[in-house]
Design an enzyme around this catalytic site. Structure first.
Site, PDB file in Angstrom:
ATOM      1  N   ASP A 160       1.213   2.548   3.626  1.00 42.61           N
ATOM      2  CA  ASP A 160       0.322   3.638   3.224  1.00 42.61           C
ATOM      3  C   ASP A 160       1.123   4.941   3.061  1.00 42.61           C
ATOM      4  O   ASP A 160       0.678   6.019   3.453  1.00 42.61           O
ATOM      5  CB  ASP A 160      -0.832   3.835   4.217  1.00 42.61           C
ATOM      6  CG  ASP A 160      -1.945   4.697   3.636  1.00 42.61           C
ATOM      7  OD1 ASP A 160      -1.878   5.050   2.440  1.00 42.61           O
ATOM      8  OD2 ASP A 160      -2.889   5.021   4.381  1.00 42.61           O
ATOM      9  N   HIS A 196       0.826  -1.214   0.000  1.00 45.93           N
ATOM     10  CA  HIS A 196       0.000   0.000   0.000  1.00 45.93           C
ATOM     11  C   HIS A 196       0.854   1.256   0.000  1.00 45.93           C
ATOM     12  O   HIS A 196       1.441   1.617   1.014  1.00 45.93           O
ATOM     13  CB  HIS A 196      -0.890  -0.023   1.248  1.00 45.93           C
ATOM     14  CG  HIS A 196      -2.015   0.958   1.201  1.00 45.93           C
ATOM     15  ND1 HIS A 196      -3.265   0.661   1.668  1.00 45.93           N
ATOM     16  CD2 HIS A 196      -2.095   2.236   0.755  1.00 45.93           C
ATOM     17  CE1 HIS A 196      -4.063   1.698   1.510  1.00 45.93           C
ATOM     18  NE2 HIS A 196      -3.361   2.669   0.962  1.00 45.93           N
ATOM     19  N   ARG A 237       1.979   8.885  -6.527  1.00 42.45           N
ATOM     20  CA  ARG A 237       1.496  10.187  -7.021  1.00 42.45           C
ATOM     21  C   ARG A 237       1.757  10.444  -8.502  1.00 42.45           C
ATOM     22  O   ARG A 237       1.547  11.571  -8.968  1.00 42.45           O
ATOM     23  CB  ARG A 237       2.118  11.345  -6.207  1.00 42.45           C
ATOM     24  CG  ARG A 237       1.878  11.268  -4.714  1.00 42.45           C
ATOM     25  CD  ARG A 237       0.423  11.417  -4.363  1.00 42.45           C
ATOM     26  NE  ARG A 237       0.227  11.529  -2.913  1.00 42.45           N
ATOM     27  CZ  ARG A 237      -0.801  10.989  -2.270  1.00 42.45           C
ATOM     28  NH1 ARG A 237      -1.720  10.299  -2.936  1.00 42.45           N
ATOM     29  NH2 ARG A 237      -0.928  11.131  -0.975  1.00 42.45           N
TER      30      ARG A 237
END
Lengths: 322, 421
Positions: B303, B59, B63
């Site tokens: 994340d 995860h 971008r």
């Protein structure tokens, strides 16, 4: 040893001694407002930036008047005219203000923590004039001054706060302040606005569902405004609120004749408070406004003018304004 | 050729814990055994270090395309390599959203050209991740996605989730869900509790997550698909996953380093403490650690969510959610889980390697003919994390300035040392 204040960001981190000190400093300014000529030279040459990113009338006027009566100049930034509307960040806005070299900044902002955020990034004293649903420290101080004047003490009072506690920065600051003086604090309002976590804010805080029980034995009643602009949930029907939580003369009798009624304003007569209570002998609302000026003068004197004078020596205004 | 000597090889796939040498030839492992020798080879002395299968991060957000101010595939994967990751799964909430094969191919090509480590794209479950209609999942699978998710938000409705799961079961892809009941979330910025009340910050109840986990598990009973719960933060969510596992459902979950390290009481008016899901209660943290220890949690995932400083340096409630996490994940797992005796070193390796591999339906092991993806780390190396030294374009970490014991020492991808401390 009194820890000198650099900013006033909230009540939570103040000591009882610091609070008493501020209240004591406000005493001479209370007297001063009765003078026919209401202008000191104490802060002459100083500039206070008033950065109100959230609409405010009474608090902004109170700070502006406090600064003016101390002889300070003010720089005004208001939400409607602010460059925030054009997308400028808070930091850029306050850096712009700082570049004009004010000696202190008073900030009101809809984001909790905004005053602390800028205090960490600016080199001047920051006064929190209300941040989001976090704190409104000058309100709690003026409330404390009002109560202390009438009750001659702040110690161990039974204080009841009525209304939308969850969204109230006034309630948080008052809870922090009064509990430092051993108050027993009772919170009462619609259940979804009085979550149980509020009891963990300070010692001796309890929640009561029924207003009659909440008022029984109260020395001080703080009536909050229902803050519809801060609520994400659908608002409660006004009739429901009035039925259960309006402070009426009948309910006030449960608290006794000496109980004080405070309201931070703006007040909605007929909603959270019955007009006859608002105008009655137990109401302190106009004292609160006057005391707000005294508290804010004391704070500006202490924070903005502090460099030039000894903090514990008092305003010494008699010498300076003549 | 590369010969890794004297390392303590930890391989959960075979329960190996032994001092072994590894001979790498090109992109693959040639031989594994004690005291290997070879001539004309580069030697990496891993004496005193752990040699593990290459770490996988299930995860992250790289971008690219679209938000290159915050991160790019190049800068993000360099940070990943420093953290010991050899492969990272990048979420589809880019601009444009990775909801079709041409975006997937763009990510794959860009990663081949500029990525320091392997990049495995995750495709959007719905078009634009808008929760309305299915995206081109089969075409994206051909282009290289390893899972689907509408991360950043939950798959909008149970009905859509049913369709996504049915479709992905046939394609043998896991469905990763960011579990959140939007109505309970209601504009919150941190976990609801005593701390949110004190700070006057709008709270998000834990149930916002667990209600959605419960819904998803129910849909698994309807579809038989593989469900993976992203960045799980609440004890109640873990209970749903445990119960699902006991029923034999293919439900897995991941926990982030920040959720097993920090709690809501750590939150300050500093947007580096703002992430979604928000930092949970101490009780939840304890439950997550228990799940990491007992096998209910399948993977540690970062994340990694870069946000440019200008977007994070704002009022708490106006800041975007998320923190960067590649470079601190291993060190946090060592200091929060292994050193206090919550999990073994082998279990730590499992959570970074075979655990996430199993979620993706692949193998991860150190053996002849396997890809030479290896993570070499030390449990003793003392270092200080400084975001200013990070290859990432962003600086949003609450761990800036923290001193750690334990660090990645070398990251090897397809036989190449892509990072060496």
């Amino acid at each position: 040893m009194l820890q000198r204040l650099q900013h006033l960001l909230g009540i939570e981190d103040l000591t009882r001694e610091q609070i008493s000190f501020i209240l004591d400093q406000a005493k001479p300014f209370q007297e001063f407002h009765r003078h026919p000529l209401k202008k000191l030279a104490t802060l002459r040459g100083k500039t206070v930036a008033l950065a109100f990113f959230e609409n405010s009338t009474r608090t902004r006027i109170s700070f502006a008047t406090a600064a003016a009566r101390l002889g300070a100049d003010t720089m005004n930034l208001q939400a409607e005219s602010s460059s925030l509307k054009k997308g400028e960040s808070l930091l850029d806005t306050v850096w712009t203000l700082e570049a004009m070299r004010p000696d202190g900044i008073v900030i009101r902002h809809s984001s909790s923590g905004a005053p602390e955020f800028i205090a960490q990034r600016l080199g001047i004293p920051v006064v929190n004039a209300g941040d989001g649903t976090h704190e409104h420290p000058t309100q709690a101080l003026l409330d404390a001054l009002t109560v202390r004047d009438r009750k001659n003490t702040l110690d161990g009072l039974h204080v009841t706060i009525l209304g939308d506690i969850l969204h109230s920065r006034v309630a948080r600051s008052n809870i922090h302040l009064l509990s430092k003086f051993g108050a027993h604090i009772t919170l009462c309002g619609p259940a979804m606005w009085v979550p149980r976590e509020l009891e963990s804010l300070a010692p001796n805080v309890r929640r009561v569902s029924h207003i009659d029980e909440a008022l029984d034995g109260a020395d001080v009643i703080i009536v909050l405004r229902v803050q519809t602009e801060r609520m994400h949930e659908p608002a409660l029907a006004p009739e429901e609120y009035i039925l259960q939580f309006q402070l009426t003369p009948e309910r006030l009798r449960l608290a006794g004749k000496d109980a004080l009624v405070l309201h931070p304003g703006p007040m909605i007569r007929g909603l959270e408070i019955d007009p006859s209570v608002a105008d009655g002998p137990q109401s302190c609302v106009l004292d609160q406004v006057t005391n707000g000026l005294a508290i804010r003068m004391a704070l500006l004197y202490h924070l903005v003018g502090g460099a030039a004078s000894e903090p514990a020596s008092g305003p010494g205004m008699a010498g300076k304004d003549k | 050729m590369l010969l890794i000597k004297n390392g303590r090889v930890l391989d959960p796939s075979s329960n190996t814990d032994a001092t072994l040498d590894i001979l790498v030839d090109g992109p693959r492992i040639l031989r594994v055994g004690p005291d290997l020798t070879a001539s004309h080879v580069e030697i990496f002395d891993a004496g005193g270090m752990i040699v593990a299968p290459g770490f996988i991060d299930l995860h992250c957000h790289l971008r690219e395309p679209g938000q290159e101010l915050s991160e790019t595939i190049e800068t993000g994967t360099r940070a990943a390599a420093r953290g010991g990751f050899t492969a990272v799964c990048t979420m589809p909430n880019t601009q444009p959203v990775n909801d079709n094969a041409s975006v997937t191919r763009g990510i794959v090509e860009r990663s081949a050209a500029a990525g320091a480590v392997r990049v495995w794209p995750i495709g959007a479950a719905s078009v634009g991740s808008k929760g309305e209609s299915l995206s081109e999942i089969a075409a994206m699978k051909e282009a290289g996605i390893v899972a689907v998710s509408d991360d950043g938000k939950p798959v909008a409705t149970a009905r859509l989730m049913r369709q996504v799961m049915d479709y992905c079961r046939a394609l043998d892809l896991p469905v990763i869900d960011h579990c959140e009941d939007r109505s309970l979330f209601a504009g919150g910025v941190m976990r609801e509790g005593p701390r949110s009340i004190r700070l006057g910050l709008r709270g998000i109840p834990a149930q916002s997550e667990s209600i959605c986990v419960g819904r998803d598990v129910e849909v698994v009973t309807l579809t038989g698909a593989r469900l993976h719960i992203a960045h799980m933060s609440a004890r109640a969510s873990l209970e749903y996953v445990r119960a699902a596992k006991q029923q034999g459902l293919q439900v897995t979950c991941e926990v982030t380093p920040h959720h097993f390290t920090l709690i809501d009481e750590d939150v300050r008016y500093d947007s580096h403490y703002k992430m979604n899901p928000p930092l949970a209660s101490g009780e939840d943290r304890a439950a997550l650690i228990e799940g990491l220890a007992d096998g209910s949690v399948d993977a540690i995932a970062t994340d990694h969510a870069p946000h440019h400083p200008s977007s994070k340096d704002v009022e708490f409630d106006r800041a975007p959610f998320g923190i960067i996490g590649f470079e601190t994940a291993l060190a946090l797992a060592l200091s929060e889980l292994v050193r206090p005796g919550k999990i073994s070193l082998l279990r730590l390796v499992e959570l970074f390697t075979t655990g996430p591999a199993r979620v993706l339906g692949i193998e991860r092991k150190i053996a002849a003919d396997e890809p030479a993806d290896l993570t070499i780390f030390s449990t003793d190396q003392v270092w200080t994390y400084r975001t200013s030294e990070s290859p990432s374009k962003s600086r949003n970490s609450p761990f800036d300035g923290r001193e750690f014991r334990g660090a990645s020492m070398a990251t090897i991808v397809a036989g190449k040392i892509v990072y060496r401390r």
